[in-house]
Design a protein around this motif. Sequence first.
Motif, short mmCIF file in Angstrom:
data_model
loop_
_atom_site.label_atom_id
_atom_site.label_comp_id
_atom_site.label_asym_id
_atom_site.label_seq_id
_atom_site.Cartn_x
_atom_site.Cartn_y
_atom_site.Cartn_z
N TYR A 1 0.82 -1.21 0.00
CA TYR A 1 0.00 0.00 0.00
C TYR A 1 0.85 1.27 0.00
CZ TYR A 1 -4.17 -2.80 0.38
OH TYR A 1 -5.17 -3.69 0.10
N ASN A 2 2.06 1.20 0.56
CA ASN A 2 2.98 2.33 0.43
C ASN A 2 3.29 2.61 -1.04
OD1 ASN A 2 3.20 2.71 3.22
ND2 ASN A 2 5.04 1.45 3.40
N ALA A 3 3.47 1.53 -1.80
CA ALA A 3 3.75 1.68 -3.23
C ALA A 3 2.55 2.26 -3.97
CB ALA A 3 4.14 0.33 -3.83
N ARG B 1 0.38 4.23 -2.74
CA ARG B 1 0.28 5.64 -2.36
C ARG B 1 1.29 6.49 -3.14
NH1 ARG B 1 2.13 9.21 1.43
NH2 ARG B 1 0.60 10.74 2.17
N LYS B 2 2.48 5.95 -3.36
CA LYS B 2 3.48 6.67 -4.15
C LYS B 2 2.98 6.89 -5.58
CE LYS B 2 6.77 7.19 -1.11
NZ LYS B 2 7.16 8.55 -0.63
N GLU B 3 2.29 5.88 -6.13
CA GLU B 3 1.72 6.02 -7.47
C GLU B 3 0.66 7.12 -7.48
OE1 GLU B 3 2.19 1.30 -8.80
OE2 GLU B 3 0.22 2.14 -8.27
N LEU B 4 -0.13 7.15 -6.42
CA LEU B 4 -1.20 8.14 -6.34
C LEU B 4 -0.66 9.56 -6.27
CD1 LEU B 4 -4.16 8.88 -6.10
CD2 LEU B 4 -4.03 8.38 -3.64
N GLU B 5 0.50 9.74 -5.64
CA GLU B 5 1.08 11.07 -5.47
C GLU B 5 1.36 11.75 -6.82
OE1 GLU B 5 4.53 10.67 -3.06
OE2 GLU B 5 3.41 10.56 -1.17
N ILE B 6 1.70 10.96 -7.83
CA ILE B 6 2.06 11.54 -9.13
C ILE B 6 0.90 11.49 -10.12
CG2 ILE B 6 4.50 11.02 -8.83
CD1 ILE B 6 4.17 8.65 -10.69
N ILE C 1 -8.95 7.19 12.86
CA ILE C 1 -8.40 7.39 11.52
C ILE C 1 -7.43 8.57 11.50
CG2 ILE C 1 -9.00 7.86 9.11
CD1 ILE C 1 -11.81 6.71 9.79
N TYR C 2 -6.38 8.43 10.71
CA TYR C 2 -5.34 9.46 10.61
C TYR C 2 -5.02 9.73 9.14
CZ TYR C 2 -4.54 7.72 15.37
OH TYR C 2 -4.70 7.30 16.67
N ASP C 3 -4.40 10.90 8.89
CA ASP C 3 -3.83 11.13 7.57
C ASP C 3 -2.65 10.18 7.40
OD1 ASP C 3 -5.57 13.15 6.90
OD2 ASP C 3 -4.29 14.73 7.70
N TYR C 4 -2.51 9.65 6.20
CA TYR C 4 -1.45 8.70 5.88
C TYR C 4 -0.20 9.50 5.51
CZ TYR C 4 0.22 4.20 3.84
OH TYR C 4 0.88 3.03 3.55
N LYS C 5 0.74 9.60 6.41
CA LYS C 5 1.93 10.42 6.18
C LYS C 5 3.13 9.55 5.84
CE LYS C 5 0.30 14.15 9.17
NZ LYS C 5 0.55 14.97 10.38
N ARG D 1 -2.66 0.61 10.12
CA ARG D 1 -2.88 -0.12 8.87
C ARG D 1 -3.53 0.82 7.87
NH1 ARG D 1 -8.21 -3.78 8.78
NH2 ARG D 1 -8.30 -2.76 6.73
N PRO D 2 -3.50 0.49 6.58
CA PRO D 2 -4.20 1.32 5.60
C PRO D 2 -5.70 1.37 5.92
CG PRO D 2 -2.70 -0.20 4.52
CD PRO D 2 -2.76 -0.62 5.95
N HIS D 3 -6.29 2.52 5.66
CA HIS D 3 -7.73 2.70 5.90
C HIS D 3 -8.49 2.21 4.66
CE1 HIS D 3 -11.48 4.17 7.31
NE2 HIS D 3 -11.54 5.22 6.49
N VAL D 4 -8.42 0.92 4.42
CA VAL D 4 -9.09 0.30 3.28
C VAL D 4 -9.82 -0.95 3.76
CG1 VAL D 4 -7.40 1.17 1.61
CG2 VAL D 4 -7.06 -1.07 2.65
N VAL D 5 -10.84 -1.32 3.00
CA VAL D 5 -11.59 -2.53 3.32
C VAL D 5 -10.94 -3.71 2.63
CG1 VAL D 5 -13.84 -3.67 3.16
CG2 VAL D 5 -13.73 -1.19 3.54
#
Length: 230
Positions: free
Chosen positions: A57-59, A61-66, A123-127, A143-147
């Motif tokens: 999920y870190n990966a 999120r990196k894709e989402l950033e761009i 829930i928190y912002d994913y930093k 953990r990621p906030h995903v189902v």
Amino acid sequence: MNSKKHHLVFFTGAGISQESGLGTFRGQSGMWENHNIEEIASPEGFAKNPQLVLDFYNARRKELEIAIPNEAHNLIAKLEEKYEVTIITQNIDDLHERAGSSNILHLHGELTKSRSSINENLIYDYKDSLKVGDVAEDGSQLRPHVVWFGEEVTKIKKAIEITQNADLFIIIGSSMIVHPAAALLLAVPFESDTVYIDPNPSVEEGINLLVIKEKATTGLKLLVEEYLPQ
């Protein structure tokens, strides 16, 4: 189609974000084709190897950033100028938000957020990137906030309520074969119309159902120009 439509409800799936460069999870070349679902998208997989799951999920999120919102996201946001617009999305990205839409229900969670492993309301912002040892206020691993598979889609009841109040229900980029989301079609009021935009639709055109066999950006532009009142 009836031109007196006021409340537009969009139900969006991976197909709308694919045009922004984000990979789909299902289908040909989808991410599930290259990963074991049980290992990276289930509570059991997280308990067995949490860092593997976090890395996946870190990966993402990196894709989402761009990634950036595409014309379909932008068109939906612009429709708020004329209509009441509500979005129900299966997507965990924030492209609808970044396009400017203001009323969005995420059925499967949000990639930009993390949460407690034992309290789904903490829930928190994913930093940056999550790692083993990052904990919530209650001391549990973040953990990621995903189902994940095997977990309840708690927001489906709210999604059904929204759909029941739709004047026009518009499906974009979803296979509509995954439950419980697929059940939303049954919640559309009898007197309301449904539009299904997808290059490979899983349902055929019928009473009160218009099928546009196009990708999200092309199909939505066609809908706005030819079917919605100006």
